[in-house]
Design a protein around this motif. Structure first.
Motif, short mmCIF file in Angstrom:
data_model
loop_
_atom_site.label_atom_id
_atom_site.label_comp_id
_atom_site.label_asym_id
_atom_site.label_seq_id
_atom_site.Cartn_x
_atom_site.Cartn_y
_atom_site.Cartn_z
N LEU A 79 0.83 -1.21 0.00
CA LEU A 79 0.00 0.00 0.00
C LEU A 79 0.86 1.26 0.00
CD1 LEU A 79 -2.70 1.49 0.30
CD2 LEU A 79 -2.52 1.12 2.77
N SER A 136 2.36 1.89 -3.38
CA SER A 136 1.40 2.45 -4.33
C SER A 136 1.17 3.94 -4.09
CB SER A 136 0.07 1.69 -4.23
OG SER A 136 -0.54 1.90 -2.97
N GLU A 137 1.21 4.38 -2.83
CA GLU A 137 1.06 5.80 -2.53
C GLU A 137 2.22 6.62 -3.09
OE1 GLU A 137 0.71 5.99 1.67
OE2 GLU A 137 -1.33 5.20 1.74
N VAL A 159 -7.64 -1.54 3.41
CA VAL A 159 -6.31 -1.52 2.79
C VAL A 159 -6.42 -1.81 1.30
CG1 VAL A 159 -4.05 -2.62 2.79
CG2 VAL A 159 -5.20 -2.13 4.96
N GLU A 160 -7.22 -2.81 0.94
CA GLU A 160 -7.42 -3.12 -0.47
C GLU A 160 -8.08 -1.96 -1.21
OE1 GLU A 160 -8.77 -7.14 -1.71
OE2 GLU A 160 -8.93 -7.50 0.44
N GLU A 167 -8.00 1.25 -0.47
CA GLU A 167 -7.05 2.36 -0.64
C GLU A 167 -6.00 2.04 -1.69
OE1 GLU A 167 -4.30 5.29 2.18
OE2 GLU A 167 -5.48 3.63 3.05
N PHE A 168 -5.55 0.77 -1.72
CA PHE A 168 -4.58 0.38 -2.75
C PHE A 168 -5.17 0.51 -4.14
CE2 PHE A 168 -3.23 -3.11 -5.54
CZ PHE A 168 -1.89 -2.75 -5.74
N ASN A 215 -5.25 4.18 -5.14
CA ASN A 215 -3.90 4.65 -5.51
C ASN A 215 -3.51 4.16 -6.90
OD1 ASN A 215 -3.60 5.94 -3.03
ND2 ASN A 215 -2.66 4.16 -2.08
#
Length: 783
Positions: A388, A391-392, A469-470, A472-473, A476
């Motif tokens: 994550l 990816s940010e 988390v998924e 947000e990933f 991104n």
């Protein structure tokens, strides 16, 4: 006196009988002075004096009291004359016979004098404790650091002299460490303690983050120079300690705290600016010294399976993100006090990362790596969290203007493979003798970043993400992919890899990924500001767009050929069944957001007042989701009307135009509704700006208030209104029936065609000479 002595004696005898101790009188009458008492145990809660042949102690068998001492074997026999003669002679503390009593390594016994004629054997101490081995010492030191991580750190006093002394000490310790490593390369025990001391001195500089005004001394006393040397240290733990300190020193939150404090106290604005300059000086010194290359090299020698090294990867990503934030805020450019602007200009961090490092390749490799989400996903440095965070950082780099304007970097489909500089240290001579064919294949191997992004999105083309988390990933990844499509070379690969078909698949399934797919399609068919303004004017032939816009024209044609009109027009009409639904793990898709939206839809004042702050926040997220879907659809529709012409293949122009005519021109009715809606929002935003204190302050400072008001108008619906007017003009210019229907519909709404003309005129005034401006002026003359 006689009576008192008798009374006291009788009391003592009574007490002795109560606790079970024989009286002194009876003992003297019945026993010999040299004999031990016959009782094996005499109970007593407290020590009442010494008793011959007994030891006062506590045992599990009898409890607390006087126990018969079985070791005094000599007391069971009468003493001999020799014993009587030697009773006052000093005995040695130990003898050789006691040492050899135990052969299995247990502690031996030694005899000590106890009274006048008695001895007692007690266990003796070990003559000398065993010294721990170097490996045991290292394990003890590491355990101590884990249990008390700051117990052995030196706290620096924040003044120039202390920092200078600490800098000199750090450089000397580093030189000594390098010398010991060179002399004892095969014996790490020789320099192990030196590296522990080196680590302590490095961590001591964390205290400097408390006072940003001391940052200039870190540069002046060559502390950053020592840090750069330590980043290439053979011991990865030493390098990670440096990274950890730099994370504290270059935290962007320090600037915000300083600005807030400066705003609260009067007369501190200048000091806040000086602090910003100090942070910029420290960051620029680190970057100019090759710090980015060293960070990228270090991240390759760390393993995620080791907790400490995974923490190091997280720290490097955090430091990279901090440098990118400081660069975006313009802090790194404030490094010189002179007024020469050209001298103050410096290359951005994104440009250095793209030109001089392989950081993008590492980020794509980390995103491509598949990790099963398990219970360890909640750990601070779990593989899922690292993915994550990667990816940010990738999204931040690709959204920078230096990459989108093609000032640096190459297209994503041909990135060089990541290699670590520290891998050369572990290469054996036998490994060099491999075939040259394998070497050539390794050199020619590339990283296809476009394929990595599309594969990451394809996982969610049918199903929603299950965790935050998924979710947000996935967001991104969509942001990164959309940013890459601002470059024409990436658009070609996106179309070639069937990216448009994948986005349409996400929209047809009506899953969470549909919202991001609309954003990606918007960037894929619209193009960047550079392609629609600067270079468009120089690439026109026979009224058709040539050159840099060919990629976006082809993307629009591919969109229609893939059946995109069947997907986009139901969204344009705001069909409830066509709008993608956000995932339950997201704030916009939660059940709380749905209930809050249903209450507001019923216009129940009591229900609105009963909404909690959390419910209002969820409802706001839901409205934002729907607004973004609507705006992205309008942008896509405008791009289709702009790039699709009569020469487009597969009758794309006719197929697009007929959509506005069918069903009694219902698409035109929707377009009129959207134009009036966003025109009202833009005018309200402009009115509020003129009435705000911000406009008064800008007027006092001599700024252009009208230009600022126009900016507020465009950001709050004016830009969408312009494109809605262009969509209506496309339908009116291509169909007389649509033209009449639009005019009638505007009259029913209490408006007229002048609203559309005013929007087109304002839109044209914002464009430079080129094909796009010519098209808008053509619409303006025809309607």
């Amino acid at each position: 006196k006689t009576m008192a002595s008798k009374t006291s004696g009788s009391v003592v005898d009574v007490l002795d009988r109560v606790i079970g101790i024989p009286s002194s009188k009876s003992s003297s009458d019945g026993n010999n002075d040299n004999n031990i008492g016959s009782a094996e145990f005499i109970p007593s809660k407290t020590f009442t004096g010494s008793k011959k042949g007994y030891v006062f102690r506590t045992s599990e068998e009898f409890g607390t009291g006087y126990h018969l001492d079985s070791a005094l074997s000599k007391l069971t026999t009468p003493s001999t004359p020799a014993d009587t003669a030697n009773k006052d002679k000093k005995r040695p503390r130990s003898n050789d016979s006691d040492k050899n009593d135990n052969d299995n390594g247990a502690p031996t016994k030694r005899s000590i004098r106890w009274g006048n004629d008695t001895t007692l054997s007690i266990p003796s101490r070990d003559p000398k404790p065993k010294q721990p081995t170097p490996s045991q010492l290292l394990a003890i030191a590491e355990a101590s650091l884990e249990s008390h991580p700051t117990s052995c750190l030196k706290l620096l006093t924040l003044n120039p002299s202390t920092l200078q002394s600490a800098s000199i000490s750090l450089s000397r310790t580093l030189e000594k460490n390098q010398l010991l490593r060179a002399q004892h390369a095969d014996d790490p025990e020789k320099f192990m303690m030196n590296e522990l001391a080196l680590n302590d001195e490095i961590c001591g500089f964390q205290a400097v983050a408390v006072d940003v005004s001391m940052y200039g001394y870190l540069v002046e006393f060559d502390v950053i120079k020592s840090f750069l040397a330590l980043l290439s240290h053979e011991n990865g733990d030493v390098a990670m300690s440096v990274v950890n300190v730099l994370v504290e020193l270059l935290d962007p939150l320090l600037l915000r705290e300083d600005e807030e404090k400066a705003g609260e106290e009067e007369g501190k604005e200048l000091s806040a600016e000086v602090r910003r300059r100090n942070v910029g000086l420290l960051a620029r010194t680190f970057v100019d010294g090759g710090g980015l290359e060293l960070l990228v090299s270090n991240i390759g020698r760390l393993e995620e399976n080791v907790e400490a090294e995974a923490k190091g990867i997280e720290d490097i990503l955090t430091l990279m993100e901090a440098l990118l934030d400081l660069d975006r805020a313009g802090v790194l450019q404030q490094t010189s006090d002179n007024g020469d602007e050209e001298e103050n200009k410096s290359v951005s961090v994104v440009a250095l990362l793209c030109k001089q490092t392989l950081f993008l390749s590492w980020l794509f490799g980390r995103i491509e790596k598949k990790n099963e989400i398990d219970a360890t996903a909640t750990a601070p440095t779990s593989p899922v969290v690292l993915k994550l965070h990667a990816s940010e950082v990738l999204s931040t780099i690709l959204q920078h203007e230096d990459y989108s304007m093609q000032r640096c970097g190459v297209k994503l489909s041909c990135l060089p493979k990541y290699t670590c500089a520290f891998d050369d240290l572990d290469v054996k001579p036998a490994a060099i003798s491999k075939s040259s064919k394998n070497d050539v294949e390794e050199k020619d191997e590339k990283v296809d970043g476009m394929e990595v992004l599309l594969q990451s999105i394809a996982v969610y083309r049918k199903a929603d993400p299950q965790t935050e988390v998924e979710c947000e990933f996935l967001e991104n990844t969509f942001d990164a992919l959309a940013a890459t499509l601002l470059r024409e070379d990436n658009v070609e690969n996106f179309v070639e890899y069937q990216g448009i078909e994948l986005m349409l698949r996400c929209l047809r399934e009506k899953v969470h990924s549909g919202g991001g797919a609309l954003k990606v399609l918007n960037f894929a068919v619209s193009g960047s500001a550079r392609s629609v303004s600067e270079e468009a004017a120089t690439n026109i032939t026979d009224g058709n767009i040539k050159g840099v816009n060919d990629a976006y024209k082809k993307a629009c044609e591919t969109f229609i050929q893939a059946g995109g009109l069947k997907v986009i027009f139901p969204l344009f009409m705001a069909r409830k069944g066509a709008i993608p639904c956000p995932a339950l793990c997201s704030e916009a898709g939660s059940n709380l957001a749905k209930r809050a939206m249903s209450n507001s839809a019923h216009k129940d004042d009591n229900a609105k007042g009963a909404l909690s702050k959390r419910a209002k926040k969820a409802a706001h997220a839901r409205k934002k989701w729907l607004a973004e879907v609507e705006q992205n659809v309008i942008y896509i529709m405008y791009a289709l009307t702009r790039y699709i012409d009569e020469k487009s293949p597969h009758d794309a122009h006719a197929r697009l135009l007929v959509k506005f005519v069918e069903e009694d021109c219902e698409k035109c009715d929707r377009a009129v509704e959207l134009c009036l809606k966003y025109d009202e929002k833009a005018r309200i935003a402009e009115y509020h700006y003129f009435k705000s204190d911000e406009a008064e302050e800008a007027e006092q400072l001599g700024a252009d208030v009208d230009l600022a008001a126009l900016d507020a108008k465009l950001r709050n619906g004016g830009d969408v209104f312009h494109r809605g007017c262009a969509i209506l003009s496309f339908a009116c210019a291509g169909s007389t029936r649509c033209h009449r229907h639009v005019r009638d519909q505007l009259k029913l709404q209490g408006s007229g065609i002048s609203v559309i003309k005013a929007g087109l005129a304002e839109f044209s005034s914002l464009l430079i000479n080129g094909s796009q401006k010519d098209q808008i002026e053509n619409y303006l003359s025809r309607i």
